[in-house]
Design a protein around this motif. Structure first.
Motif, PDB file in Angstrom:
ATOM      1  N   ASN A 163       0.820  -1.208   0.000  1.00 25.25           N
ATOM      2  CA  ASN A 163       0.000   0.000   0.000  1.00 25.25           C
ATOM      3  C   ASN A 163       0.855   1.260   0.000  1.00 25.25           C
ATOM      4  N   GLU A 164       1.981   1.203   0.690  1.00 23.06           N
ATOM      5  CA  GLU A 164       2.909   2.325   0.684  1.00 23.06           C
ATOM      6  C   GLU A 164       3.478   2.533  -0.719  1.00 23.06           C
ATOM      7  N   CYS A 165       3.776   1.425  -1.388  1.00 29.04           N
ATOM      8  CA  CYS A 165       4.285   1.503  -2.756  1.00 29.04           C
ATOM      9  C   CYS A 165       3.248   2.126  -3.683  1.00 29.04           C
ATOM     10  N   LEU A 166       2.001   1.704  -3.566  1.00 35.56           N
ATOM     11  CA  LEU A 166       0.931   2.237  -4.412  1.00 35.56           C
ATOM     12  C   LEU A 166       0.723   3.725  -4.175  1.00 35.56           C
ATOM     13  N   LEU A 167       0.756   4.129  -2.903  1.00 37.83           N
ATOM     14  CA  LEU A 167       0.547   5.534  -2.583  1.00 37.83           C
ATOM     15  C   LEU A 167       1.680   6.391  -3.147  1.00 37.83           C
ATOM     16  N   LYS A 168       2.900   5.917  -3.005  1.00 43.95           N
ATOM     17  CA  LYS A 168       4.045   6.649  -3.568  1.00 43.95           C
ATOM     18  C   LYS A 168       3.950   6.704  -5.088  1.00 43.95           C
ATOM     19  N   ALA A 169       3.436   5.630  -5.683  1.00 41.73           N
ATOM     20  CA  ALA A 169       3.325   5.578  -7.140  1.00 41.73           C
ATOM     21  C   ALA A 169       2.416   6.679  -7.677  1.00 41.73           C
ATOM     22  N   THR A 170       1.375   7.044  -6.916  1.00 45.48           N
ATOM     23  CA  THR A 170       0.459   8.085  -7.390  1.00 45.48           C
ATOM     24  C   THR A 170       1.164   9.429  -7.543  1.00 45.48           C
ATOM     25  N   GLU A 171       2.189   9.661  -6.729  1.00 50.32           N
ATOM     26  CA  GLU A 171       2.963  10.898  -6.860  1.00 50.32           C
ATOM     27  C   GLU A 171       4.032  10.761  -7.941  1.00 50.32           C
ATOM     28  N   THR A 172       4.645   9.596  -8.015  1.00 44.10           N
ATOM     29  CA  THR A 172       5.707   9.377  -9.007  1.00 44.10           C
ATOM     30  C   THR A 172       5.193   9.550 -10.428  1.00 44.10           C
ATOM     31  N   VAL A 173       3.977   9.069 -10.680  1.00 45.45           N
ATOM     32  CA  VAL A 173       3.456   9.108 -12.053  1.00 45.45           C
ATOM     33  C   VAL A 173       2.687  10.386 -12.364  1.00 45.45           C
TER      34      VAL A 173
END
Length: 254
Positions: free
Chosen positions: A38-48
């Motif tokens: 879930n931490e990875c997914l949340l960070k992904a929303t900012e990365t992309v």
């Protein structure tokens, strides 16, 4: 609306890049057996975010700044609102200000939970409407504009596994969403065959009762948006990306 759009774009981008021959270096890979998924997914929303803003045509990801929705059909039959409306070429500005504070994937139960906000949204497009607002008739076609202040959206989505050509995919089953907006405003030009007096009076009724009207219209808008995005999401997931590629399992563990 807001986070449903963002979650959709992120999921489609994950699907697209992971089905490509080369995984772009800018996109993080999130593994379903990662304790910090879930931490990875949340960070992904900012990365992309920069890529969602400009769009990624080669991956079938549309720009979100602005987001253009070709057509929306609205119908309501409540005491406050009794009308039918068709909106065309709806342009939404402001989605790039999104900030998610939750993006959870419950893998065993195949459930997504997503939440966050945007600071401000501006919408414009063409409309055609007939019906009543409170006790006032409304009829006409033309251009509409609308703005909403800080908007909060929380979304729950259930998916299921489906097998196609020997591979497992995931597909949406149903989605529930709740939305809270601040300071909504709307204006319609062209009402009653451009009758200036009636147009002004109707817009004043809308302005004076905007909170009540929006609260009454909110479930209709949520359903329209959910249906629109799920239709795209179904095609993006079922037709393109197996579950094993969409959310792979890291074999050597964590």
């Amino acid at each position: 609306m807001v986070n449903r759009v963002i979650c959709f774009c992120v999921v489609v981008l994950v699907a697209s890049v992971q089905s490509a021959k080369d995984l772009p270096s800018y996109f993080p890979r999130c593994f379903r057996n990662d304790p910090k998924l879930n931490e990875c997914l949340l960070k992904a929303t900012e990365t992309v975010k920069p890529f969602l803003i400009k769009g990624v045509p080669e991956l079938n990801v549309p720009t979100i700044e602005p987001l253009v929705i070709p057509q929306i059909e609205l119908e309501q039959g409540s005491q406050a609102l009794n009308f039918k409306a068709s909106l065309r070429n709806v342009t939404v500005h402001g989605l790039s200000s999104y900030k998610l504070d939750r993006f959870d994937f419950d893998v065993p139960n195949l459930q997504f939970f997503c939440g966050g906000h945007v600071e401000k949204l501006e919408l414009e497009g063409k409309y055609k409407v007939t019906g009543k607002i409170l006790i006032a008739p409304i009829q006409g076609e033309g251009v509409f504009t609308a703005t909403v202040g800080k908007t909060r959206m929380d979304v729950y989505q259930k998916v299921k596994e489906v097998t196609k050509k020997g591979q497992i995919y995931i597909a949406p089953v149903h989605t529930n969403s709740s939305i809270t907006v601040g300071n909504p405003k709307a204006k319609l030009d062209g009402l009653f065959n451009n009758n200036e007096e009636l147009n002004k009076a109707t817009n004043q009724v809308i302005s004076d009762n905007i909170d009540v009207l929006f609260e009454d219209l909110k479930p209709v808008l949520e359903k329209v948006i959910t249906d629109y995005l799920e239709n795209i999401l179904l095609a993006a997931l079922e037709d393109q990306v197996p579950f094993a590629k969409l959310y792979p399992i890291k074999k050597d563990g964590f």
